[in-house]
Design a protein around this motif. Sequence first.
Motif, PDB file in Angstrom:
ATOM      1  N   ILE A  61       0.940  -1.054   0.084  1.00 32.16           N
ATOM      2  CA  ILE A  61       0.173   0.410  -0.133  1.00 32.16           C
ATOM      3  C   ILE A  61       1.222   1.318  -0.457  1.00 32.16           C
ATOM      4  CG2 ILE A  61      -1.825   1.434   1.560  1.00 32.16           C
ATOM      5  CD1 ILE A  61      -3.266  -1.643   2.283  1.00 32.16           C
ATOM      6  N   VAL A  62       0.736   2.115  -0.928  1.00 30.93           N
ATOM      7  CA  VAL A  62       0.940   3.531  -0.914  1.00 30.93           C
ATOM      8  C   VAL A  62       0.497   4.412  -0.379  1.00 30.93           C
ATOM      9  CG1 VAL A  62       2.033   5.016  -2.451  1.00 30.93           C
ATOM     10  CG2 VAL A  62       2.506   2.870  -2.788  1.00 30.93           C
ATOM     11  N   VAL A  63       0.910   5.135   0.567  1.00 29.18           N
ATOM     12  CA  VAL A  63      -0.017   6.242   1.102  1.00 29.18           C
ATOM     13  C   VAL A  63       0.768   7.643   0.667  1.00 29.18           C
ATOM     14  CG1 VAL A  63      -1.190   7.531   3.248  1.00 29.18           C
ATOM     15  CG2 VAL A  63      -0.980   4.749   2.666  1.00 29.18           C
ATOM     16  N   ALA A  64       0.099   8.290  -0.253  1.00 31.55           N
ATOM     17  CA  ALA A  64       1.223  10.038  -0.337  1.00 31.55           C
ATOM     18  C   ALA A  64       0.731  11.127   0.888  1.00 31.55           C
ATOM     19  CB  ALA A  64       1.532  10.338  -1.919  1.00 31.55           C
ATOM     20  N   VAL A 213       6.549  -1.690  -9.568  1.00 38.44           N
ATOM     21  CA  VAL A 213       5.622  -1.367  -8.540  1.00 38.44           C
ATOM     22  C   VAL A 213       4.413  -2.412  -9.101  1.00 38.44           C
ATOM     23  CG1 VAL A 213       5.631   1.338  -7.801  1.00 38.44           C
ATOM     24  CG2 VAL A 213       4.585   0.094  -9.935  1.00 38.44           C
ATOM     25  N   ILE A 216       1.677  -3.139  -5.556  1.00 35.49           N
ATOM     26  CA  ILE A 216       1.116  -2.518  -5.238  1.00 35.49           C
ATOM     27  C   ILE A 216      -0.647  -2.819  -5.725  1.00 35.49           C
ATOM     28  CG2 ILE A 216       1.250   0.359  -4.809  1.00 35.49           C
ATOM     29  CD1 ILE A 216       3.511  -0.709  -3.683  1.00 35.49           C
ATOM     30  N   VAL A 219      -3.560   3.360  -3.616  1.00 37.60           N
ATOM     31  CA  VAL A 219      -2.667   3.913  -2.953  1.00 37.60           C
ATOM     32  C   VAL A 219      -3.595   5.077  -3.003  1.00 37.60           C
ATOM     33  CG1 VAL A 219      -1.846   5.975  -4.322  1.00 37.60           C
ATOM     34  CG2 VAL A 219      -0.990   3.309  -5.466  1.00 37.60           C
ATOM     35  N   VAL A 221      -4.390   9.163  -1.221  1.00 34.82           N
ATOM     36  CA  VAL A 221      -3.194  10.282  -1.309  1.00 34.82           C
ATOM     37  C   VAL A 221      -4.368  11.494  -0.556  1.00 34.82           C
ATOM     38  CG1 VAL A 221      -2.238  12.673  -3.377  1.00 34.82           C
ATOM     39  CG2 VAL A 221      -2.998   9.755  -3.592  1.00 34.82           C
ATOM     40  N   MET A 235       0.818   9.245  -8.960  1.00 36.63           N
ATOM     41  CA  MET A 235       0.076   8.395  -8.481  1.00 36.63           C
ATOM     42  C   MET A 235      -0.624   7.012  -9.367  1.00 36.63           C
ATOM     43  SD  MET A 235      -3.903  10.001  -7.582  1.00 36.63           S
ATOM     44  CE  MET A 235      -3.977  10.151  -9.347  1.00 36.63           C
ATOM     45  N   PHE A 238       2.257   4.679  -9.626  1.00 41.67           N
ATOM     46  CA  PHE A 238       2.334   3.356  -8.148  1.00 41.67           C
ATOM     47  C   PHE A 238       0.717   2.671  -8.781  1.00 41.67           C
ATOM     48  CE2 PHE A 238       4.560   7.134  -5.789  1.00 41.67           C
ATOM     49  CZ  PHE A 238       5.308   6.739  -6.003  1.00 41.67           C
ATOM     50  N   ALA A 239       0.060   3.297  -9.475  1.00 42.75           N
ATOM     51  CA  ALA A 239      -1.330   2.319  -9.407  1.00 42.75           C
ATOM     52  C   ALA A 239      -1.181   1.345 -10.696  1.00 42.75           C
ATOM     53  CB  ALA A 239      -2.240   2.995  -9.212  1.00 42.75           C
ATOM     54  N   ILE A 245      -7.275   3.342  -6.505  1.00 42.61           N
ATOM     55  CA  ILE A 245      -6.685   4.929  -6.225  1.00 42.61           C
ATOM     56  C   ILE A 245      -7.808   5.632  -5.204  1.00 42.61           C
ATOM     57  CG2 ILE A 245      -6.298   7.015  -6.595  1.00 42.61           C
ATOM     58  CD1 ILE A 245      -5.204   6.144  -9.281  1.00 42.61           C
TER      59      ILE A 245
END
Length: 959
Positions: A61-64, A213, A216, A219, A221, A235, A238-239, A245
């Motif tokens: 998981i990516v969290v910006a 990625v 992933i 994502v 944001v 973004m 990444f996804a 998203i």
Amino acid sequence: MAQPAPNNSIFDGLNESQRRAVTSAADTVAILAGPGSGKTQTLTARVVWLIDHVGYHPQDIVVATFTVKAAREMKERIGKSLGDGRETKIILGTFHSIARRYLAAYGRLIGLNEKFGIADDSDSRAIIVRICKRLQLQVDPAHARAWISKKKAKGTEMPSRVVKKEPKKTPQLEELETCYREYQKHLESSNLLDYDDLLVRCAELLRKFPACVSNIQAVLVDEYQDTNGIQYDLMKLFAQQHRRITIVGDPDQSIYGWRSAEIGNLWKLLREFRATEEVSLEQNYRSSEFILNLSLQVIEQDTKRYKKSLKPVHNKGTRPVLRRLISPDAEADWIISEIRRIIMMSGSMITHNDVAILIRSAYLSRHIESSLGKAGISYRMVGGLKFYERAEIKTIIDYLRVIHQPENNDALARILNVPRRGVGDITIRGLLEEAETSGMSVWRRISQVDGPNDTPIGLVQIIEQLLSSLDFQRHLQTVHPEDHEQRWANVQEFVALAGDFVKELELKGDESLPEIEGIEQAKEVDVLPRFLANVALATDAQTGDDDQDSKPRVTISTIHAAKGLEWPVVFVPAVYDGSIPHSRSDDIDEERRLLYVAMTRAQSLLYLSYPVRPSSEANQNNEMSPFVSSISRSFAEKGPCLDRHVMKEIAKVLGRELPSDEKIFGALPPGFSTEDNLFPVDPEHVRGLQWDGQGDVFNGPRAKRPRIHGPGMGKAAEEERPWQKDYLTTMEQASKFTISNLPGFISASAHQAALVAANAAAEAKRKEERAQKLRLPQQKSIMAFVKTGSEPAPPPAALASAGQTAPAGNAFSKKSSPGFQQLVAKQPQPVIQPDLASHKLGPKKMPTRPTVGHSTNDGSKGKAYPCFSSSPPRPDSEQNGNGISEAADDDEDDGPPPQPTRAAACLHATTCTTVPKGLGSSVFRRPAGLGRDSITPIEKLKKPFKPLTINKPGRGGKM
Ligand SMILES: Nc1ncnc2c1ncn2[C@@H]1O[C@H](COP(=O)(O)OP(=O)(O)OP(=O)(O)O)[C@@H](O)[C@H]1O
């Protein structure tokens, strides 16, 4: 499906819409909501949901987030909910820090040297200034820097394509492109990436090697309205595997358009991800009904905006105030008087910590700082100087950068003559230019070696070795005799921070990305580069609100820096046309949104004000801001009656307990006015009236309140002082008031102390003049031979001419001693930092939202969402010559004019307290140092500079 989380507290208390957003099964979710509706809370809960209920691995998981601080807080909250440390695996941080991690791990795939460094703001500025000089370009370096940054932030084109020559170019454009090319060439040869490059190169990597990625799953944001073009690209990249998203944002809070935020990122998302589920959160948990309604009346003046509903959960509260004062000084004094009244009438249920003064432009704080100083109220500046931006710390960091990356010419140039080695700036400049033209690094040029080998010793040992071989303590003693102890203490603190950083890495593990089959990942074994990257990327950490000591302080902040924050009491001064909307702004809607953001930070009490005249001498008037003039009748014209009923309502909103009437009224000083009646409601009514020369009270009919200032500290003392103050308050140095730097800072306390010293000096001068009349021309006063701790400070000029130092025991001797004079003489000339004070807003208007099959409740077409950047500070328009001596040694004989290296915050009001007790005596307290307990090293690094306590018996006055 994963098992339910062991601790689901994060879901407790969520309202229905928030739950819907958290648990949505849609791949793409857009949570669009107004201020105070719990967007961040909802996003945090969704991360936990995805991990514990949907079953994604945290490392997938990516969290910006918008800031480093927000990332830290979110991680903590997720950690509490997950309860088993899995939050450390989430790829969570700002876009820049996430991009850096990917580049460190996989950058070699796109030909990046894995030892790349990060060019910070001062590096970029210095490089561009040098290029312009060397190539004799006519273009303004600051403009060139902003132009380059904007190009990179657009995100759809690679730099090489952007700089491609096209027909019909203006000479200026040609120069900009040349500058861009040269700049990139320089960064490349120094193996540096600037902040924009981190994003650009990461996008390039993920485009060319999507496998990086491939793991992933989702994502997320935060503050989506802040994203710029390249962040949008990232973004999506990444996804790219699963296209899941979640974004949260509020188009009405888009206030960073001037920092390359892309208008239209939201509709772009809605167009590209057609199945996006839109969730709106309609309950405002922050503000009272009155505050919310008036704020909405402001933002609704923008008829093109995307309409959304926002309902308060709190009671009506008190009517916000719109106050007119005669001058900026009177406005500042009125603010201070209201702060006092609120605190007294709440029985200290509300403290200085609960009060924020939000300003549109940096320079506006000047009067406020001065008034706070006169009233002895401590304050914090949001955006103040941070610890690692101190000159002595920056020098060590530059050494570490050179150790890590000898080809970093700029860092090397800054330390070549620190400590002094007899290398002048001209030589250094020559070396740099030679290096740039020959393509050979300065290091190679001077050492003819390949650079140091990787050193197997630890980070702390490297720093300690460095300090000892440089004899750094002695260097500080020589160069900064006036405050070398404090600087050395900072250095020791830095060593401790490095030690804590290493320990934290050992304890919590590193931030390496998950292993992906088929792609080899470079492992960051060296601690040093990671330490340096953390320092470089912590530029947006806010100051102040996480001060370690417990002294309550009023917050002064720009509106931009107040985003996402809240306070029980908010003042927004200077609400006049030209200030907000700013005269140089060309986006009126963004200006309106700024005011909206400011107003919606308030929980219980909201005050807007403006001076009807720009100064006490001015003849023309300020016009009320058009954003409030049409609704001015909805505001109260003076502060509310703060009786028990009102205070109880406020206590309810804040969830606090109101002290008893006995306690409140028992603490009121005699003659205290419980109403806002010190200043006339109609300032024109008192045109021509003067201050009474005693304090801050008008001679007008409503002037009832006793003086609030100490002796000699009143308005008259300020205006009539026979002495030109030779330092600047924070906002007189507005150019330095940015998120990233604030050298040469003078606090209100110091200002106050100096005012007292000035008065003392004036008094001494008068005495001297009187005495002279009784003395023979050659005869000296006997006082010239006596140094006692109780005498007022002699005039600085007299001291200087006599070659004396100020009496050691005098409380203000530090201020009036030659050392201090010398010091303040080094303050930079005020130059407006355009980031905050003179930036230009883009000409773009908010476009209409594309048709994506959605419509607003009223059937009208939806609107596009302007977005803005979460980048580290953009290039400002300040230029600093060749940049050589900026952060390091600033007073070499053969160098350019000295740059400010004064221990800015050592005089910061958040760190110094001067309590005047009369003209000849005061208590001057040096501040406490950075506490070392209960704080993680990175947190410390992100913190503002915290000066250290130094008790010097006999020098610092009574403690
Ligand atoms: N369901 C809820 N019940 C009670 N309080 C809530 C709820 N949701 C959020 N809050 C509170 O509302 C306040 C604002 O929340 P938060 O900062 O997440 O809002 P936001 O939408 O991100 O605001 P902004 O856009 O202004 O930054 C916080 O104090 C938060 O604890």
